[in-house]
Design a protein around this motif. Structure first.
Motif, short mmCIF file in Angstrom:
data_model
loop_
_atom_site.label_atom_id
_atom_site.label_comp_id
_atom_site.label_asym_id
_atom_site.label_seq_id
_atom_site.Cartn_x
_atom_site.Cartn_y
_atom_site.Cartn_z
N ALA A 15 0.84 -1.20 0.00
CA ALA A 15 0.00 0.00 0.00
C ALA A 15 0.87 1.24 0.00
O ALA A 15 1.91 1.28 0.67
N LEU A 16 0.43 2.23 -0.75
CA LEU A 16 1.13 3.50 -0.85
C LEU A 16 0.18 4.60 -0.40
O LEU A 16 -0.87 4.81 -1.01
N THR A 71 4.26 2.17 1.99
CA THR A 71 3.78 2.47 3.34
C THR A 71 3.63 1.21 4.19
O THR A 71 4.12 1.16 5.32
N VAL A 72 2.95 0.19 3.70
CA VAL A 72 2.86 -1.11 4.38
C VAL A 72 2.79 -2.20 3.32
O VAL A 72 2.36 -1.96 2.19
N ALA A 73 3.17 -3.40 3.71
CA ALA A 73 3.04 -4.57 2.84
C ALA A 73 2.84 -5.79 3.72
O ALA A 73 3.42 -5.88 4.80
N SER A 74 2.03 -6.73 3.24
CA SER A 74 1.80 -7.95 4.01
C SER A 74 0.98 -8.91 3.17
O SER A 74 1.00 -8.85 1.94
N HIS A 75 0.25 -9.79 3.86
CA HIS A 75 -0.57 -10.81 3.22
C HIS A 75 -1.96 -10.79 3.85
O HIS A 75 -2.07 -10.78 5.07
N PRO A 76 -3.01 -10.83 3.04
CA PRO A 76 -4.34 -11.00 3.62
C PRO A 76 -4.50 -12.44 4.12
O PRO A 76 -3.89 -13.36 3.59
N GLY A 110 1.90 15.29 -3.16
CA GLY A 110 2.63 14.41 -4.06
C GLY A 110 3.74 13.60 -3.41
O GLY A 110 4.53 12.98 -4.10
N ASN A 111 3.78 13.60 -2.09
CA ASN A 111 4.78 12.80 -1.37
C ASN A 111 4.20 11.45 -1.01
O ASN A 111 3.02 11.34 -0.66
N VAL A 112 5.03 10.41 -1.06
CA VAL A 112 4.63 9.07 -0.65
C VAL A 112 5.29 8.77 0.69
O VAL A 112 6.43 9.17 0.95
N LEU A 113 4.57 8.08 1.54
CA LEU A 113 5.09 7.68 2.85
C LEU A 113 5.80 6.34 2.71
O LEU A 113 5.17 5.33 2.40
N LEU A 114 7.12 6.34 2.90
CA LEU A 114 7.90 5.11 2.88
C LEU A 114 8.13 4.66 4.31
O LEU A 114 8.30 5.47 5.22
N ALA A 115 8.18 3.34 4.50
CA ALA A 115 8.47 2.77 5.82
C ALA A 115 9.66 1.82 5.67
O ALA A 115 9.70 1.00 4.76
N GLN A 116 10.61 1.97 6.56
CA GLN A 116 11.77 1.08 6.56
C GLN A 116 11.43 -0.16 7.36
O GLN A 116 10.92 -0.08 8.48
N ARG A 117 11.72 -1.32 6.79
CA ARG A 117 11.45 -2.57 7.49
C ARG A 117 12.36 -2.70 8.70
O ARG A 117 13.54 -2.34 8.64
N CYS A 150 0.92 -9.72 -6.10
CA CYS A 150 0.87 -8.56 -5.22
C CYS A 150 -0.13 -7.53 -5.73
O CYS A 150 -0.02 -7.06 -6.86
N ALA A 151 -1.09 -7.18 -4.90
CA ALA A 151 -2.01 -6.08 -5.21
C ALA A 151 -1.38 -4.79 -4.70
O ALA A 151 -0.75 -4.77 -3.64
N VAL A 152 -1.54 -3.73 -5.46
CA VAL A 152 -1.08 -2.41 -5.05
C VAL A 152 -2.32 -1.61 -4.68
O VAL A 152 -3.26 -1.53 -5.46
N LEU A 153 -2.30 -1.03 -3.49
CA LEU A 153 -3.39 -0.18 -3.05
C LEU A 153 -2.86 1.22 -2.82
O LEU A 153 -1.71 1.38 -2.38
N GLN A 154 -3.68 2.21 -3.09
CA GLN A 154 -3.28 3.59 -2.88
C GLN A 154 -4.40 4.35 -2.18
O GLN A 154 -5.58 4.00 -2.31
N ALA A 155 -3.99 5.39 -1.45
CA ALA A 155 -4.94 6.27 -0.78
C ALA A 155 -4.25 7.60 -0.50
O ALA A 155 -3.02 7.69 -0.53
N THR A 156 -5.06 8.61 -0.21
CA THR A 156 -4.54 9.91 0.17
C THR A 156 -4.73 10.08 1.67
O THR A 156 -5.84 9.94 2.19
N LEU A 157 -3.63 10.35 2.35
CA LEU A 157 -3.64 10.55 3.79
C LEU A 157 -4.03 11.99 4.09
O LEU A 157 -3.38 12.92 3.61
#
Length: 188
Positions: A50-51, A78-83, A57-64, A133-140
């Motif tokens: 997810a982004l 922003t996050v990644a995982s498995h349903p 226009g900034n994307v939130l990156l998260a360091q593992r 992998c599905a890519v999801l996006q949203a505006t924070l």
């Protein structure tokens, strides 16, 4: 993505978790052990990344977290995982956003699936990702965050267009392969 070590599988939380095995078209085939899906020859399974973007226009990156077994300290969307079985990609994303970053649905708008792709990547001798992998996006709309240090080693807001167009300017960010693929496909 996977965090379990095959040598200590009985002691790791992922040893008891399951993922959804899928075909190349993301059609459910079976439910399999998460550790087994990420070791040996691997098993193709469902995942998401997810982004979250701000209004500028900034994307939130998260360091593992450095404790992760695969791609520790690499930067991700922003996050990644498995349903889990019978969980939608949107529901799984909402859950991970809350768990990893303390972000709740009232802080973002229009969470949606924007892409889906299959990839397979090995990480050293520790395991692999073979995922659809599905890519999801949203505006924070509210940038308040409460990162869980067990999951997130750091966060950064990065101008998305510059990151995509000038990857060489951001070499300090070792990116996860699924995030790099998602960015590349976003421009195709």
């Amino acid at each position: 993505m996977s965090d379990a070590d095959p040598a200590t599988a009985g002691d790791h939380e992922n040893a008891e978790q399951v993922v959804v095995a899928v075909d190349a078209d993301d059609q459910r085939q079976d439910v399999v052990n998460r550790l087994e899906a990420h070791t040996g020859d691997g098993i193709r399974h469902r995942a998401f990344t997810a982004l979250l973007f701000d209004g500028e226009g900034n994307v939130l990156l998260a360091q593992r977290s450095p404790e992760k077994r695969l791609w520790p300290t690499h930067w991700d969307g922003t996050v990644a995982s498995h349903p889990v079985p019978d969980q939608s990609q949107v529901d799984a994303t909402e859950e991970r956003l809350a768990e990893e970053l303390g972000v709740t649905p009232d802080q973002y708008e229009n969470l949606r699936v924007t892409d889906r792709f299959e990839y397979r990547r090995f990480f050293e001798d520790r395991g692999l990702e073979h995922e659809v992998c599905a890519v999801l996006q949203a505006t924070l709309t509210d940038r308040s965050l409460d990162p869980d240090p067990a999951e997130v080693g750091g966060i950064a807001w990065v101008p998305y267009e510059r990151l995509v167009e000038h990857r060489e300017w951001y070499r300090q960010f070792r990116l996860c392969p699924w995030f790099e693929i998602a960015m590349r496909r976003d421009r195709e």
